[in-house]
Design a protein around this motif. Structure first.
Motif, mmCIF file in Angstrom:
data_model
loop_
_atom_site.group_PDB
_atom_site.id
_atom_site.type_symbol
_atom_site.label_atom_id
_atom_site.label_comp_id
_atom_site.label_asym_id
_atom_site.label_seq_id
_atom_site.Cartn_x
_atom_site.Cartn_y
_atom_site.Cartn_z
ATOM 1 N N GLY A 390 21.662 -12.375 -2.104
ATOM 2 C CA GLY A 390 20.438 -13.168 -2.100
ATOM 3 C C GLY A 390 19.499 -12.887 -3.255
ATOM 4 O O GLY A 390 18.346 -13.314 -3.223
ATOM 5 N N THR A 391 19.992 -12.202 -4.273
ATOM 6 C CA THR A 391 19.140 -11.897 -5.426
ATOM 7 C C THR A 391 19.667 -12.598 -6.680
ATOM 8 O O THR A 391 20.884 -12.774 -6.854
ATOM 9 C CB THR A 391 19.067 -10.389 -5.705
ATOM 10 N N LEU A 392 18.748 -12.972 -7.569
ATOM 11 C CA LEU A 392 19.131 -13.672 -8.793
ATOM 12 C C LEU A 392 19.982 -12.832 -9.744
ATOM 13 O O LEU A 392 20.875 -13.377 -10.406
ATOM 14 C CB LEU A 392 17.874 -14.175 -9.507
ATOM 15 N N PRO A 393 19.736 -11.510 -9.884
ATOM 16 C CA PRO A 393 20.569 -10.741 -10.817
ATOM 17 C C PRO A 393 22.060 -10.839 -10.538
ATOM 18 O O PRO A 393 22.862 -10.773 -11.471
ATOM 19 C CB PRO A 393 20.043 -9.309 -10.641
ATOM 20 N N LYS A 394 22.453 -10.978 -9.267
ATOM 21 C CA LYS A 394 23.869 -11.142 -8.965
ATOM 22 C C LYS A 394 24.400 -12.425 -9.635
ATOM 23 O O LYS A 394 25.483 -12.441 -10.220
ATOM 24 C CB LYS A 394 24.078 -11.225 -7.456
ATOM 25 N N ILE A 395 23.635 -13.495 -9.517
ATOM 26 C CA ILE A 395 24.029 -14.767 -10.137
ATOM 27 C C ILE A 395 24.104 -14.610 -11.649
ATOM 28 O O ILE A 395 25.072 -15.036 -12.288
ATOM 29 C CB ILE A 395 23.037 -15.882 -9.757
ATOM 30 N N TYR A 396 23.089 -13.968 -12.211
ATOM 31 C CA TYR A 396 23.019 -13.857 -13.670
ATOM 32 C C TYR A 396 24.172 -13.035 -14.238
ATOM 33 O O TYR A 396 24.710 -13.361 -15.304
ATOM 34 C CB TYR A 396 21.681 -13.248 -14.084
ATOM 35 N N LEU A 397 24.573 -11.982 -13.555
ATOM 36 C CA LEU A 397 25.650 -11.145 -14.070
ATOM 37 C C LEU A 397 26.978 -11.891 -14.050
ATOM 38 O O LEU A 397 27.721 -11.897 -15.045
ATOM 39 C CB LEU A 397 25.767 -9.852 -13.262
ATOM 40 N N GLN A 398 27.293 -12.528 -12.926
ATOM 41 C CA GLN A 398 28.547 -13.264 -12.858
ATOM 42 C C GLN A 398 28.553 -14.458 -13.813
ATOM 43 O O GLN A 398 29.592 -14.801 -14.392
ATOM 44 C CB GLN A 398 28.812 -13.720 -11.422
ATOM 45 N N LYS A 399 27.399 -15.059 -13.998
ATOM 46 C CA LYS A 399 27.310 -16.168 -14.954
ATOM 47 C C LYS A 399 27.556 -15.660 -16.371
ATOM 48 O O LYS A 399 28.183 -16.333 -17.191
ATOM 49 C CB LYS A 399 25.945 -16.836 -14.857
ATOM 50 N N PHE A 400 27.076 -14.450 -16.661
ATOM 51 C CA PHE A 400 27.296 -13.825 -17.963
ATOM 52 C C PHE A 400 28.788 -13.696 -18.253
ATOM 53 O O PHE A 400 29.253 -14.001 -19.351
ATOM 54 C CB PHE A 400 26.620 -12.457 -17.979
ATOM 55 N N PHE A 401 29.556 -13.252 -17.270
ATOM 56 C CA PHE A 401 31.001 -13.159 -17.449
ATOM 57 C C PHE A 401 31.609 -14.550 -17.671
ATOM 58 O O PHE A 401 32.470 -14.741 -18.532
ATOM 59 C CB PHE A 401 31.659 -12.508 -16.234
ATOM 60 N N ALA A 402 31.167 -15.517 -16.887
ATOM 61 C CA ALA A 402 31.748 -16.860 -16.943
ATOM 62 C C ALA A 402 31.458 -17.563 -18.269
ATOM 63 O O ALA A 402 32.211 -18.455 -18.669
ATOM 64 C CB ALA A 402 31.220 -17.704 -15.784
ATOM 65 N N LEU A 403 30.376 -17.178 -18.951
ATOM 66 C CA LEU A 403 29.988 -17.839 -20.196
ATOM 67 C C LEU A 403 30.682 -17.255 -21.426
ATOM 68 O O LEU A 403 30.330 -17.610 -22.556
ATOM 69 C CB LEU A 403 28.469 -17.745 -20.384
ATOM 70 N N TYR A 404 31.640 -16.401 -21.236
ATOM 71 C CA TYR A 404 32.378 -15.794 -22.345
ATOM 72 C C TYR A 404 32.868 -16.877 -23.303
ATOM 73 O O TYR A 404 33.527 -17.831 -22.903
ATOM 74 C CB TYR A 404 33.553 -15.016 -21.777
ATOM 75 N N PHE A 405 32.515 -16.738 -24.574
ATOM 76 C CA PHE A 405 32.927 -17.662 -25.644
ATOM 77 C C PHE A 405 32.420 -19.087 -25.424
ATOM 78 O O PHE A 405 33.038 -20.040 -25.914
ATOM 79 C CB PHE A 405 34.449 -17.653 -25.834
ATOM 80 N N THR A 406 31.302 -19.252 -24.750
ATOM 81 C CA THR A 406 30.700 -20.578 -24.586
ATOM 82 C C THR A 406 29.566 -20.730 -25.597
ATOM 83 O O THR A 406 28.377 -20.636 -25.263
ATOM 84 C CB THR A 406 30.181 -20.775 -23.147
ATOM 85 N N GLY A 407 29.920 -20.930 -26.842
ATOM 86 C CA GLY A 407 28.924 -21.117 -27.882
ATOM 87 C C GLY A 407 27.892 -20.010 -27.895
ATOM 88 O O GLY A 407 28.214 -18.824 -27.912
ATOM 89 N N MET A 408 26.600 -20.402 -27.836
ATOM 90 C CA MET A 408 25.491 -19.455 -27.845
ATOM 91 C C MET A 408 24.877 -19.297 -26.463
ATOM 92 O O MET A 408 23.780 -18.733 -26.318
ATOM 93 C CB MET A 408 24.415 -19.927 -28.830
ATOM 94 N N GLU A 409 25.566 -19.771 -25.424
ATOM 95 C CA GLU A 409 24.957 -19.816 -24.095
ATOM 96 C C GLU A 409 24.732 -18.447 -23.477
ATOM 97 O O GLU A 409 23.774 -18.250 -22.723
ATOM 98 C CB GLU A 409 25.798 -20.680 -23.154
ATOM 99 N N GLY A 410 25.581 -17.489 -23.741
ATOM 100 C CA GLY A 410 25.343 -16.152 -23.201
ATOM 101 C C GLY A 410 24.027 -15.582 -23.689
ATOM 102 O O GLY A 410 23.245 -15.017 -22.913
#
Length: 473
Positions: A390-410
């Motif tokens: 229920g916390t945002l940091p969990k979302i942000y960390l997994q999103k960080f992994f998912a954005l690997y090599f996605t332009g400048m999005e990380g």
């Protein structure tokens, strides 16, 4: 004179036109080149800038300035060159206005323009926007810079308009769609998904953004978004020159490619979670490859150069980028379904709409594993450090992994959220702060000096630590 007069009638006019170069073209010829060139820019700048700034990768045998946060003027040129795509996009719009059945080409050109502007403004801050692209049509060679707030207002208004302008009953008359192959409904989904990305980015700065997010997510029939990995906006290179992934051996020597190791942050985090995406993002050390016990060892960012070269015993004992990133057909990522699900999970957690944040978070992770072709087990979602709490940091960390090599999005998401919590290496030269922007290219100082000077003042005298308008202050 008489002789000349007698010969003259026998002379014929020489046509000095090259029959192999078309005088006019259609939108289906121009569009693939725009998407191809933009994709190359995204990949190259992920490799050279984004991945070094936020510890996806780090150089292992030379003292690179990016991972130390010492940015050079040349770092600005690649993304700024995206302005070269604007003239071609405006040409598509002009062609579409003059022909019948070209409505969707115009809509596609408009949304791609917004995408490119978003990359530009999120890299530099204030940029030429309302006056850009008018050199030929209005002889405007020194465009003023709009504030980032005004750029965002313009982009969001344009996306709201263009999403309604597609005609899903029509296809593309001249083809030329290398991503969705003329499936217009997917272009609509991409447009709305891009709008959600940008709305979430400014949701804490633009009061109207939250209302727009609520409206869109509460009415999926009116605002369809990506809902599977087939909807991903990725450019798939054919593998035949010149249509080859920019990091493939055709363009980057194996020796140069292996200057970069995967960061210790990525390797250690994924190992801790027993995350199979590690085997896509990185390769085992040369010393352990092919053995019964392959080892994955990341390199800490921004070590002194001799320490980087000798870390863990040297290059043969560090993990390079995964072999897929040397494949000539590896896709260039613009925006994925996984990212959209993470955006929805965050919006639900923030109370912007009544979605189930846990379910969206779990689905986002699954979508990421599926995209990368990584084996997935449901037990992963229950692991310590992964299970949603229920916390945002969990979302942000997994999103960080998912954005690997996605332009400048990380980098964009790190600046917006402050996550993950990255520790700058000991050789950094910016007091441990990840830069907030890239300084403008030197060309602007000579070609558009007055407007550059005004914008540079607003950007802290063109300071790389001056925050984006949408960043928390």
């Amino acid at each position: 004179m008489l002789a000349i007069a007698m010969v003259a009638p026998a002379c014929t006019k020489v046509d000095n036109t090259n029959p192999n170069v078309p005088v006019t073209v259609n939108p289906g010829v121009v569009l693939p080149q725009i998407i191809y060139n933009t994709s190359n820019t995204l990949v190259n700048n992920a490799f050279e800038l984004n991945n070094e700034l936020i510890q996806y990768t780090c150089m292992n045998n030379t003292f690179t300035e990016v991972q130390r946060f010492k940015l050079q003027p040349a770092n600005s040129n690649g993304i700024w060159a995206l302005y070269n795509r604007m003239r071609d996009l405006d040409d598509i719009i002009a062609m579409s206005d003059k022909g019948q059945g070209l409505t969707n080409y115009k809509a596609i050109a408009r949304v791609v323009k917004v995408y490119i502007y978003s990359v530009l403004t999120d890299t530099y801050g204030d940029i030429p926007y309302s006056e850009s692209g008018k050199a030929i049509s209005q002889q405007e060679y020194t465009p003023e810079y709009d504030t980032q707030e005004e750029v965002y207002k313009g982009m969001l208004a344009e996306l709201a308009s263009v999403s309604k302008s597609f005609n899903t009953a029509e296809t593309l008359l001249y083809s030329g769609d290398p991503v969705y192959k003329g499936t217009i409904s997917r272009w609509v989904k991409f447009t709305n998904s891009l709008r959600l990305r940008l709305l979430m980015r400014v949701s804490r700065k633009m009061p109207s953004a939250v209302g727009d997010i609520t409206t869109m997510l509460s009415n999926p029939a009116d605002y369809p978004m990506m809902d599977n990995n087939d909807d991903n906006f990725v450019y798939r290179y054919s593998g035949g020159l010149p249509d080859v992934y920019p990091l493939a051996p055709a363009y980057v020597r194996d020796f140069d490619f292996k200057y970069k190791s995967v960061s210790a942050f990525i390797v250690d985090s994924l190992k801790k979670f027993n995350d199979s995406r590690l085997f896509q993002f990185a390769r085992p050390t040369n010393a352990s490859a092919g053995t019964s016990n392959p080892q994955y060892v990341g390199l800490p960012n921004s070590l002194p150069v001799t320490e980087s070269a000798n870390y863990n015993g040297g290059y043969n004992f560090q993990s390079y980028l995964g072999t897929r990133f040397q494949s000539p057909t590896e896709p260039a990522i613009w925006l994925t379904w996984s990212e959209v699900l993470f955006l929805k999970a965050e919006a639900a957690q923030m109370g912007y709409f009544s979605g189930d944040a846990t379910a969206l978070y779990n689905d986002a992770i699954k979508a990421s594993f599926a995209y990368w072709g990584a084996p997935f087990a449901e037990s992963y979602l229950q692991r310590t450090g992964v299970k949603y709490d229920g916390t945002l940091p969990k979302i942000y960390l997994q999103k960080f992994f998912a954005l690997y090599f996605t332009g400048m999005e990380g980098w964009n998401e790190y600046r917006r959220t402050g996550y993950p919590l990255l520790a700058a290496g000991p050789a950094n030269v910016n007091d441990g702060k990840v830069p907030s922007r890239i300084p403008y290219p030197l060309s602007e100082q000579s070609l558009n000096r007055i407007n550059y000077t005004d914008a540079a003042k607003r950007m802290g005298n063109d300071n790389m630590n001056h925050k984006m308008w949408w960043q928390p202050q």
